[in-house]
Design a protein around this motif. Structure first.
Motif, PDB file in Angstrom:
ATOM      1  N   ASP A 181       0.821  -1.206   0.000  1.00  0.00           N
ATOM      2  CA  ASP A 181       0.000   0.000   0.000  1.00  0.00           C
ATOM      3  C   ASP A 181       0.853   1.254   0.000  1.00  0.00           C
ATOM      4  N   LYS A 182       2.097   1.156   0.533  1.00  0.00           N
ATOM      5  CA  LYS A 182       3.025   2.284   0.478  1.00  0.00           C
ATOM      6  C   LYS A 182       3.416   2.599  -0.963  1.00  0.00           C
ATOM      7  N   LEU A 183       3.537   1.566  -1.760  1.00  0.00           N
ATOM      8  CA  LEU A 183       3.981   1.749  -3.139  1.00  0.00           C
ATOM      9  C   LEU A 183       2.943   2.516  -3.958  1.00  0.00           C
ATOM     10  N   LEU A 184       1.711   2.520  -3.505  1.00  0.00           N
ATOM     11  CA  LEU A 184       0.664   3.242  -4.215  1.00  0.00           C
ATOM     12  C   LEU A 184       0.708   4.739  -3.924  1.00  0.00           C
ATOM     13  N   LYS A 185       1.569   5.145  -3.002  1.00  0.00           N
ATOM     14  CA  LYS A 185       1.597   6.543  -2.571  1.00  0.00           C
ATOM     15  C   LYS A 185       2.909   7.254  -2.946  1.00  0.00           C
ATOM     16  N   MET A 186       3.649   6.689  -3.881  1.00  0.00           N
ATOM     17  CA  MET A 186       4.915   7.293  -4.258  1.00  0.00           C
ATOM     18  C   MET A 186       4.697   8.484  -5.195  1.00  0.00           C
ATOM     19  N   THR A 187       5.375   9.574  -4.902  1.00  0.00           N
ATOM     20  CA  THR A 187       5.305  10.771  -5.743  1.00  0.00           C
ATOM     21  C   THR A 187       6.700  11.223  -6.128  1.00  0.00           C
ATOM     22  N   PHE A 188       6.796  11.867  -7.287  1.00  0.00           N
ATOM     23  CA  PHE A 188       8.079  12.340  -7.811  1.00  0.00           C
ATOM     24  C   PHE A 188       7.893  13.691  -8.492  1.00  0.00           C
ATOM     25  N   TYR A 189       8.846  14.576  -8.286  1.00  0.00           N
ATOM     26  CA  TYR A 189       8.828  15.841  -9.021  1.00  0.00           C
ATOM     27  C   TYR A 189      10.238  16.440  -9.029  1.00  0.00           C
ATOM     28  N   PRO A 190      10.516  17.322  -9.977  1.00  0.00           N
ATOM     29  CA  PRO A 190      11.867  17.881 -10.080  1.00  0.00           C
ATOM     30  C   PRO A 190      12.168  18.849  -8.948  1.00  0.00           C
ATOM     31  N   PRO A 191      13.441  18.993  -8.563  1.00  0.00           N
ATOM     32  CA  PRO A 191      13.805  19.954  -7.516  1.00  0.00           C
ATOM     33  C   PRO A 191      13.637  21.392  -7.999  1.00  0.00           C
ATOM     34  N   ASP A 192      13.303  22.276  -7.081  1.00  0.00           N
ATOM     35  CA  ASP A 192      13.161  23.702  -7.379  1.00  0.00           C
ATOM     36  C   ASP A 192      14.499  24.393  -7.082  1.00  0.00           C
ATOM     37  N   LEU A 193      15.251  24.680  -8.133  1.00  0.00           N
ATOM     38  CA  LEU A 193      16.595  25.229  -7.946  1.00  0.00           C
ATOM     39  C   LEU A 193      16.581  26.698  -7.537  1.00  0.00           C
ATOM     40  N   LYS A 194      15.447  27.365  -7.690  1.00  0.00           N
ATOM     41  CA  LYS A 194      15.366  28.764  -7.242  1.00  0.00           C
ATOM     42  C   LYS A 194      15.226  28.832  -5.726  1.00  0.00           C
ATOM     43  N   ARG A 195      14.397  27.969  -5.169  1.00  0.00           N
ATOM     44  CA  ARG A 195      14.247  27.952  -3.703  1.00  0.00           C
ATOM     45  C   ARG A 195      15.386  27.187  -3.036  1.00  0.00           C
ATOM     46  N   PHE A 196      15.914  26.171  -3.735  1.00  0.00           N
ATOM     47  CA  PHE A 196      16.983  25.333  -3.180  1.00  0.00           C
ATOM     48  C   PHE A 196      18.135  25.251  -4.197  1.00  0.00           C
ATOM     49  N   PRO A 197      18.996  26.282  -4.237  1.00  0.00           N
ATOM     50  CA  PRO A 197      20.049  26.333  -5.264  1.00  0.00           C
ATOM     51  C   PRO A 197      21.247  25.424  -5.005  1.00  0.00           C
ATOM     52  N   ALA A 198      21.218  24.643  -3.944  1.00  0.00           N
ATOM     53  CA  ALA A 198      22.372  23.805  -3.591  1.00  0.00           C
ATOM     54  C   ALA A 198      22.752  22.845  -4.714  1.00  0.00           C
ATOM     55  N   LEU A 199      21.757  22.294  -5.391  1.00  0.00           N
ATOM     56  CA  LEU A 199      22.053  21.332  -6.449  1.00  0.00           C
ATOM     57  C   LEU A 199      22.788  22.002  -7.608  1.00  0.00           C
ATOM     58  N   LYS A 200      22.359  23.195  -7.994  1.00  0.00           N
ATOM     59  CA  LYS A 200      23.062  23.931  -9.048  1.00  0.00           C
ATOM     60  C   LYS A 200      24.511  24.187  -8.654  1.00  0.00           C
ATOM     61  N   LEU A 201      24.739  24.550  -7.400  1.00  0.00           N
ATOM     62  CA  LEU A 201      26.103  24.813  -6.924  1.00  0.00           C
ATOM     63  C   LEU A 201      26.957  23.550  -6.984  1.00  0.00           C
ATOM     64  N   ALA A 202      26.359  22.408  -6.683  1.00  0.00           N
ATOM     65  CA  ALA A 202      27.100  21.140  -6.755  1.00  0.00           C
ATOM     66  C   ALA A 202      27.516  20.834  -8.187  1.00  0.00           C
ATOM     67  N   TYR A 203      26.598  21.024  -9.132  1.00  0.00           N
ATOM     68  CA  TYR A 203      26.950  20.816 -10.537  1.00  0.00           C
ATOM     69  C   TYR A 203      28.017  21.810 -10.990  1.00  0.00           C
ATOM     70  N   ASP A 204      27.920  23.060 -10.525  1.00  0.00           N
ATOM     71  CA  ASP A 204      28.948  24.059 -10.842  1.00  0.00           C
ATOM     72  C   ASP A 204      30.314  23.599 -10.335  1.00  0.00           C
ATOM     73  N   ALA A 205      30.334  23.070  -9.103  1.00  0.00           N
ATOM     74  CA  ALA A 205      31.588  22.607  -8.508  1.00  0.00           C
ATOM     75  C   ALA A 205      32.174  21.445  -9.293  1.00  0.00           C
ATOM     76  N   LEU A 206      31.322  20.538  -9.760  1.00  0.00           N
ATOM     77  CA  LEU A 206      31.804  19.411 -10.566  1.00  0.00           C
ATOM     78  C   LEU A 206      32.421  19.882 -11.875  1.00  0.00           C
ATOM     79  N   ARG A 207      31.789  20.864 -12.502  1.00  0.00           N
ATOM     80  CA  ARG A 207      32.327  21.392 -13.760  1.00  0.00           C
ATOM     81  C   ARG A 207      33.641  22.128 -13.549  1.00  0.00           C
ATOM     82  N   GLU A 208      33.752  22.822 -12.399  1.00  0.00           N
ATOM     83  CA  GLU A 208      34.959  23.614 -12.105  1.00  0.00           C
ATOM     84  C   GLU A 208      36.171  22.729 -11.825  1.00  0.00           C
ATOM     85  N   GLY A 209      35.979  21.611 -11.115  1.00  0.00           N
ATOM     86  CA  GLY A 209      37.103  20.735 -10.808  1.00  0.00           C
ATOM     87  C   GLY A 209      37.299  20.503  -9.326  1.00  0.00           C
ATOM     88  N   ASP A 210      38.427  19.909  -8.982  1.00  0.00           N
ATOM     89  CA  ASP A 210      38.655  19.375  -7.633  1.00  0.00           C
ATOM     90  C   ASP A 210      38.605  20.449  -6.542  1.00  0.00           C
TER      91      ASP A 210
END
Length: 383
Positions: free
Chosen positions: A284-313
């Motif tokens: 019954d838990k499996l019937l309640k799964m939801t998915f949606y994309p992250p909001d990078l404007k409210r939570f910009p951490a993910l964008k910063l992580a990708y920026d860091a990966l592109r920049e290097g070590d």
């Protein structure tokens, strides 16, 4: 013969879960070492129960509070290193933050298996750790639920058939808050995770989505995929822990009840599955799964992580270090919740760019720069 286990950070949430797994499988394991930063009260209870040969209290001033005279009591980073070098079969590194990097490096040269819950190690020194794993022929098995899921999925998948890998995120306690309301978030609010019971740092990182940013970088070094093949999806129920997208546009996924004892047991048993004795995942838990994309404007951490990966070590070191410092400042009420990504972004814009770092001393030099610069930005913002 029982496998000898050292647990670093045994009084934290991962450490306690590890002890729970070993208690349920005690015919397989012998705990020879435990460590804590300063929570000697909890450590004493663990010592009484499992009777390790060695314990390490990172805060030397707390050593005198250890009550068991039958074990060797060590202190500081030197004590952690000495305990790691007692020839264990498995080292579980559950130390939070950049403090866990040196034990990770030491464990890669001193044990057969490293069960790694300290993601900051790989974020700061992924290239170096990758080299150690290959050189020393050590098994590095991730303990993060998402990385354990991907680790297991990729073992069963032809890499030529993989289009991308996808990490899931619960979204934290503020997934529905407006940007305006995020400015008002208090530390006590940020330390209430809707799904997982974790330590302060990882709980706060989950609230800002910095934790998922760290996991993006960790996934790059663990699995060898470029930044543009690592994706994140918000999944509040935390039932689906990882997805692999295949070249024919199909997906395979890993689902389980959200309990860290499952990936811990998988790592301790060196990729063999054993009964863990937890709540079953009901359909019954499996019937309640939801998915949606992250909001990078409210939570910009993910964008910063990708920026860091592109920049290097060096950018990845600064991403981790700056977040660590400014997150502590938020918990001390020196900055706002929304200041955390802003300050990390400023550090990334200013940092000394070194795309490839293969020397651990260089890692620590960049760390020191990022720490000092972040502290300066915090002081300036407080004026």
């Amino acid at each position: 013969m029982k496998k000898k286990v050292v647990i670093l950070g045994s009084t934290g949430s991962i450490g306690k879960s590890t002890l729970s797994v070993i208690e349920a499988q005690k015919e397989k394991f012998e705990i020879v070492g435990l460590s804590c930063k300063e929570n000697v009260k909890a450590l004493n209870r663990q010592i009484k129960k499992v009777k390790p040969k060695f314990v390490c209290v990172f805060d030397e001033k707390k050593k005198r509070f250890v009550r068991d005279e039958n074990c060797t009591v060590l202190t500081g980073m030197e004590g952690l290193i000495e305990m790691i070098h007692t020839n264990p079969d498995i080292v579980v590194n559950a130390i939070p933050g950049s403090l866990g990097l040196t034990p990770t490096i030491e464990a890669l040269g001193s044990s057969k298996v490293l069960a790694l819950a300290n993601k900051e190690s790989i974020v700061m020194a992924g290239r170096i750790i990758e080299g150690y794993v290959k050189k020393n022929n050590v098994k590095l098995i991730p303990v993060d639920s998402e990385h354990s899921a991907l680790y297991q999925l990729l073992k069963k998948t032809n890499r030529n058939e993989v289009k991308s890998i996808i990490l899931t995120a619960s979204g934290g306690p503020f997934k529905d808050l407006s940007k305006k309301d995020l400015r008002k978030v208090k530390p006590e609010d940020a330390l209430k995770h809707p799904v997982w019971k974790m330590g302060k740092k990882v709980t706060l990182d989950s609230a800002t989505l910095m934790n998922k940013g760290l996991e993006i970088i960790e996934a790059r070094w663990l699995f060898g995929f470029d930044w543009d093949r690592i994706r994140v999806v918000i999944h509040p129920e935390s039932i689906l822990h990882g997805l692999v997208e295949l070249v024919d546009d199909s997906f395979i996924g890993y689902m389980s009840f959200p309990d860290m004892r499952i990936p811990i047991s998988y790592a301790l048993n060196e990729e063999e599955r054993q009964p863990v004795g937890i709540k079953s995942l009901s359909m019954d838990k499996l019937l309640k799964m939801t998915f949606y994309p992250p909001d990078l404007k409210r939570f910009p951490a993910l964008k910063l992580a990708y920026d860091a990966l592109r920049e290097g070590d060096s950018a990845q070191i600064c991403f981790n270090t700056s977040n660590e410092v400014v997150s502590s400042a938020f918990l001390e009420r020196k900055v706002r919740f929304t200041d955390i990504p802003l300050i990390v972004e400023k550090v990334l814009e200013t940092h000394p760019r070194i795309p490839v770092i293969e020397d651990i001393e260089c890692v620590w030099e960049v760390y020191k720069w990022a720490k000092a610069f972040t502290e300066r930005l915090i002081k300036e913002r407080a004026k």
